[in-house]
Write a protein that holds these residues in place. Structure first.
Motif, PDB file in Angstrom:
ATOM      1  N   UNK A   1      -8.719  48.148  56.754  1.00 16.00           N
ATOM      2  CA  UNK A   1      -9.196  47.750  58.070  1.00 16.00           C
ATOM      3  C   UNK A   1      -8.118  48.151  59.049  1.00 16.00           C
ATOM      4  N   UNK A   2      -8.101  49.408  59.425  1.00 15.70           N
ATOM      5  CA  UNK A   2      -7.092  49.900  60.361  1.00 15.70           C
ATOM      6  C   UNK A   2      -7.390  49.323  61.730  1.00 15.70           C
ATOM      7  N   UNK A   3      -6.354  48.886  62.400  1.00 12.79           N
ATOM      8  CA  UNK A   3      -6.554  48.330  63.727  1.00 12.79           C
ATOM      9  C   UNK A   3      -7.062  46.902  63.689  1.00 12.79           C
ATOM     10  N   UNK A   4      -6.648  46.138  62.704  1.00 10.93           N
ATOM     11  CA  UNK A   4      -7.096  44.760  62.583  1.00 10.93           C
ATOM     12  C   UNK A   4      -6.511  43.831  63.621  1.00 10.93           C
ATOM     13  N   UNK A   5      -5.402  44.225  64.229  1.00 10.79           N
ATOM     14  CA  UNK A   5      -4.772  43.364  65.224  1.00 10.79           C
ATOM     15  C   UNK A   5      -5.730  43.071  66.364  1.00 10.79           C
ATOM     16  N   UNK A   6      -5.784  41.803  66.737  1.00  7.32           N
ATOM     17  CA  UNK A   6      -6.637  41.390  67.840  1.00  7.32           C
ATOM     18  C   UNK A   6      -8.081  41.124  67.433  1.00  7.32           C
ATOM     19  N   UNK A   7      -8.392  41.293  66.159  1.00  9.86           N
ATOM     20  CA  UNK A   7      -9.764  41.077  65.702  1.00  9.86           C
ATOM     21  C   UNK A   7     -10.103  39.593  65.732  1.00  9.86           C
ATOM     22  N   UNK A   8     -11.346  39.303  66.022  1.00  3.70           N
ATOM     23  CA  UNK A   8     -11.843  37.925  65.987  1.00  3.70           C
ATOM     24  C   UNK A   8     -11.895  37.459  64.533  1.00  3.70           C
ATOM     25  N   UNK A   9     -11.693  36.171  64.322  1.00  6.68           N
ATOM     26  CA  UNK A   9     -11.706  35.633  62.954  1.00  6.68           C
ATOM     27  C   UNK A   9     -13.048  35.884  62.263  1.00  6.68           C
ATOM     28  N   UNK A  10     -14.152  35.806  63.018  1.00  4.76           N
ATOM     29  CA  UNK A  10     -15.472  36.055  62.425  1.00  4.76           C
ATOM     30  C   UNK A  10     -15.591  37.498  61.936  1.00  4.76           C
ATOM     31  N   UNK A  29       1.931  41.215  64.969  1.00  8.70           N
ATOM     32  CA  UNK A  29       3.276  40.713  64.639  1.00  8.70           C
ATOM     33  C   UNK A  29       4.293  41.135  65.694  1.00  8.70           C
ATOM     34  N   UNK A  30       4.125  42.320  66.262  1.00  9.27           N
ATOM     35  CA  UNK A  30       5.016  42.729  67.358  1.00  9.27           C
ATOM     36  C   UNK A  30       4.846  41.802  68.552  1.00  9.27           C
ATOM     37  N   UNK A  31       3.596  41.479  68.869  1.00  8.02           N
ATOM     38  CA  UNK A  31       3.352  40.583  70.002  1.00  8.02           C
ATOM     39  C   UNK A  31       3.932  39.198  69.714  1.00  8.02           C
ATOM     40  N   UNK A  32       3.771  38.711  68.505  1.00  4.03           N
ATOM     41  CA  UNK A  32       4.309  37.397  68.142  1.00  4.03           C
ATOM     42  C   UNK A  32       5.831  37.385  68.278  1.00  4.03           C
ATOM     43  N   UNK A  33       6.482  38.461  67.882  1.00  2.00           N
ATOM     44  CA  UNK A  33       7.945  38.562  68.006  1.00  2.00           C
ATOM     45  C   UNK A  33       8.343  38.483  69.478  1.00  2.00           C
ATOM     46  N   UNK A  34       7.678  39.287  70.306  1.00  6.94           N
ATOM     47  CA  UNK A  34       7.956  39.281  71.746  1.00  6.94           C
ATOM     48  C   UNK A  34       7.663  37.907  72.344  1.00  6.94           C
ATOM     49  N   UNK A  74      14.195  32.639  67.503  1.00  7.13           N
ATOM     50  CA  UNK A  74      12.892  32.177  67.992  1.00  7.13           C
ATOM     51  C   UNK A  74      11.827  33.255  67.829  1.00  7.13           C
ATOM     52  N   UNK A  75      12.212  34.514  68.014  1.00  8.00           N
ATOM     53  CA  UNK A  75      11.284  35.629  67.802  1.00  8.00           C
ATOM     54  C   UNK A  75      10.856  35.688  66.339  1.00  8.00           C
ATOM     55  N   UNK A  76      11.826  35.518  65.446  1.00 10.11           N
ATOM     56  CA  UNK A  76      11.521  35.560  64.014  1.00 10.11           C
ATOM     57  C   UNK A  76      10.608  34.409  63.608  1.00 10.11           C
ATOM     58  N   UNK A  77      10.874  33.231  64.119  1.00 11.47           N
ATOM     59  CA  UNK A  77      10.041  32.070  63.797  1.00 11.47           C
ATOM     60  C   UNK A  77       8.608  32.301  64.268  1.00 11.47           C
ATOM     61  N   UNK A  78       8.459  32.846  65.454  1.00  8.09           N
ATOM     62  CA  UNK A  78       7.136  33.133  65.989  1.00  8.09           C
ATOM     63  C   UNK A  78       6.402  34.164  65.132  1.00  8.09           C
ATOM     64  N   UNK A  79       7.112  35.207  64.716  1.00 10.22           N
ATOM     65  CA  UNK A  79       6.485  36.240  63.904  1.00 10.22           C
ATOM     66  C   UNK A  79       6.106  35.692  62.529  1.00 10.22           C
ATOM     67  N   UNK A  80       6.955  34.880  61.940  1.00 18.37           N
ATOM     68  CA  UNK A  80       6.631  34.277  60.640  1.00 18.37           C
ATOM     69  C   UNK A  80       5.348  33.456  60.749  1.00 18.37           C
ATOM     70  N   UNK A  81       5.207  32.727  61.850  1.00 14.52           N
ATOM     71  CA  UNK A  81       3.980  31.958  62.051  1.00 14.52           C
ATOM     72  C   UNK A  81       2.752  32.839  62.091  1.00 14.52           C
ATOM     73  N   UNK A  82       2.877  33.998  62.734  1.00 18.44           N
ATOM     74  CA  UNK A  82       1.737  34.926  62.828  1.00 18.44           C
ATOM     75  C   UNK A  82       1.423  35.543  61.471  1.00 18.44           C
TER      76      UNK A  82
END
Length: 94
Positions: A1-10, A29-34, A74-82
């Motif tokens: 599933x290329x381009x899965x980022x931003x996909x709706x959960x459904x 994950x890049x966005x979560x880090x930022x 804090x960036x790492x913690x955010x990315x781990x959550x994602x």
């Protein structure tokens, strides 16, 4: 599933039901880090304007706030959550 980022959960659920076994989430994950850095900045903005002085007083040191280890953590913690969220979404947890 290329381009899965931003996909709706459904849509992720539908993809899994139709046999998708891999999904790319690099952009998420890049966005979560930022976002971890951004949120840290926003919540500590007064302490990130100089080495000394903040809302607690003009002689208060800010070293522990502008130390890169602090905001990078804090960036790492955010990315781990994602990543954990993606693992749950993709049914990849034990």
């Amino acid at each position: 599933f290329h381009g899965g980022s931003g996909s709706e959960k459904k849509d992720i659920e539908a993809a899994l039901a139709n046999g998708v076994v891999k999904m790319n989430v690099d952009t998420d994950t890049q966005w979560a880090y930022w976002k971890g850095i951004l949120d840290f900045y926003k919540s500590n903005e007064d302490k990130l304007q100089g080495q000394m002085g903040n809302s607690k007083g003009p002689d208060e040191p800010n070293k522990s706030y502008y130390d890169p280890r602090k905001w990078l953590r804090e960036a790492e913690v955010s990315m781990v959550g994602r990543v954990k969220e993606a693992c749950v979404d993709l049914k990849n947890v034990n």
